[in-house]
Write an enzyme that holds these catalytic residues in place. Sequence first.
Site, PDB file in Angstrom:
ATOM      1  N   ASP A 196      12.286 -47.379  -2.471  1.00 10.30           N
ATOM      2  CA  ASP A 196      11.649 -46.449  -1.780  1.00 10.30           C
ATOM      3  C   ASP A 196      12.349 -44.913  -2.025  1.00 10.30           C
ATOM      4  OD1 ASP A 196      10.170 -45.623   0.023  1.00 10.30           O
ATOM      5  OD2 ASP A 196      11.033 -46.370   1.892  1.00 10.30           O
ATOM      6  N   HIS A 224       7.820 -49.545  -5.578  1.00 12.97           N
ATOM      7  CA  HIS A 224       7.755 -48.671  -4.478  1.00 12.97           C
ATOM      8  C   HIS A 224       9.023 -47.831  -4.680  1.00 12.97           C
ATOM      9  CE1 HIS A 224       7.128 -48.371   0.142  1.00 12.97           C
ATOM     10  NE2 HIS A 224       7.424 -47.362  -0.400  1.00 12.97           N
ATOM     11  N   GLU A 245       5.266 -50.031   8.207  1.00 10.06           N
ATOM     12  CA  GLU A 245       6.900 -49.788   8.355  1.00 10.06           C
ATOM     13  C   GLU A 245       7.129 -49.427   9.779  1.00 10.06           C
ATOM     14  OE1 GLU A 245       7.641 -45.824   6.186  1.00 10.06           O
ATOM     15  OE2 GLU A 245       9.761 -46.436   6.223  1.00 10.06           O
ATOM     16  N   HIS A 258       1.052 -47.178   2.589  1.00  6.49           N
ATOM     17  CA  HIS A 258       2.179 -47.602   3.347  1.00  6.49           C
ATOM     18  C   HIS A 258       1.320 -47.922   4.729  1.00  6.49           C
ATOM     19  CE1 HIS A 258       4.614 -45.472   0.529  1.00  6.49           C
ATOM     20  NE2 HIS A 258       5.692 -45.368   1.292  1.00  6.49           N
ATOM     21  N   HIS A 295       9.715 -43.475  -4.483  1.00  5.93           N
ATOM     22  CA  HIS A 295       9.101 -42.048  -4.391  1.00  5.93           C
ATOM     23  C   HIS A 295      10.131 -41.177  -5.360  1.00  5.93           C
ATOM     24  CE1 HIS A 295       6.749 -42.775  -0.796  1.00  5.93           C
ATOM     25  NE2 HIS A 295       7.633 -43.753  -0.701  1.00  5.93           N
TER      26      HIS A 295
HETATM   27  N1  HPA Z   1       7.688 -43.907   4.227  1.00  2.20           N
HETATM   28  C1  HPA Z   1       6.518 -42.918   4.226  1.00  2.20           C
HETATM   29  N2  HPA Z   1       6.802 -42.025   3.559  1.00  2.20           N
HETATM   30  C2  HPA Z   1       7.678 -41.795   2.836  1.00  2.20           C
HETATM   31  C3  HPA Z   1       8.592 -42.584   2.660  1.00  2.20           C
HETATM   32  C4  HPA Z   1       8.558 -43.765   3.518  1.00  2.20           C
HETATM   33  O1  HPA Z   1       9.412 -44.579   3.458  1.00  2.20           O
HETATM   34  N3  HPA Z   1       9.557 -42.259   1.723  1.00  2.20           N
HETATM   35  C5  HPA Z   1       8.949 -40.929   1.211  1.00  2.20           C
HETATM   36  N4  HPA Z   1       7.884 -40.767   1.972  1.00  2.20           N
HETATM   37 ZN    ZN Z   2       7.829 -45.288   0.796  1.00  2.00          ZN
END
Ligand code: HPA
Ligand code: ZN
Length: 338
Positions: free
Chosen positions: A278, A17, A200, A197, A19
């Site tokens: 992340d 995970h 969260e 996702h 980005h």
């Molecule tokens: N959550 C949702 N979108 C995202 C995140 C995240 O942690 N990081 C980059 N885009």
């Molecule tokens: Zn993410």
Amino acid sequence: MITDSEFIRGLPKAELHLHIEGSLEPEQMFEFARRNRVSLPFRTVEEVRAAYAFSNLQDFLDIYYQGAAVLQTEQDFHDLAMAYFRRVAADGCRHVELFFDPQTHTDRGLPFSVAVEGLLSGMAEAKASLGITSKLILCFLRHLDEDAAFATLKAAEPWLSRIVGVGLDSSELGHPPSKFAKVYREARARGLNLVAHAGEEGPPEYVWEALDVLGVDRIDHGNRSLEDAGLVERLAKSGMTLTVCPLSNLRLCVVDDLKVHPLKRMLGLGLKATVNSDDPAYFGGYLAENWIQTSAAVGLTRSELVTLAKNSFTGSFLTPAEVAPHLAAIDAFAKGAV
Ligand code: HPA
Ligand code: ZN
């Protein structure tokens, strides 16, 4: 006896995970802005870092999309990826499944090819020079509509054999997984793996939808699943991988303190959790830092650390034959490190 931090760094690990746009360090942001003649609303690295005080996901996303505007050329994406791979090679990371957000780039006028070609070339160099393997996951921005996601999947067609799956990111609340049911069906029909996702900031219902409506292979984050005992049972029984991101959770106020982070509880409930970074440039730590800080805060045992390392490979999109040597290397390391 070696320290926990030495043990963690030495354990072979995968990151599931990440980005890649979230690995853009402020120093690199200034470098790309200078070489591409893009103006930034900040004068110094310190000013940028001072702006990284977030109270929720949207606060972060606003600044993250702004930062991504300095990325203009294939070389920028290549350099961004290589800077990330160099850092995690030093963390004992052997395999990465990285997200990218093509719509963030095509919506500001870049051809689809720029990000994907730059990233694929960085990934090839990381394999050749650092021995790190990697796979690319295309994320749809969930605050945009499903037609835009379909257009993105179509634009990606020439590269689909080099993209391992699709994901869903950006603003979660108000954008449930079911909004993307059709494009996920299409992605599956094209042989892609599916992740999203969920949980969260969004409620457990979004995790149920990711499972039952989208049919995902992994849940990214998943924290709020713990509010629903039936969901926990479903996730545990099916061996569903959760890509948990502790420092992100702390910085985005998903948890108030790392000491109350649910990672250890997840393992105790039989959930297949993994530890990931992340957006490391924004959340204060790369892969090993996430492991080290969380392990210290919640008190992970060596056996739990080994489980997390194994989960990171068995939860990946590597084949069983590719996973096997990593599991053997984890066992060999753990046996020798007492
Ligand atoms: N959550 C949702 N979108 C995202 C995140 C995240 O942690 N990081 C980059 N885009
Ligand atoms: Zn993410």
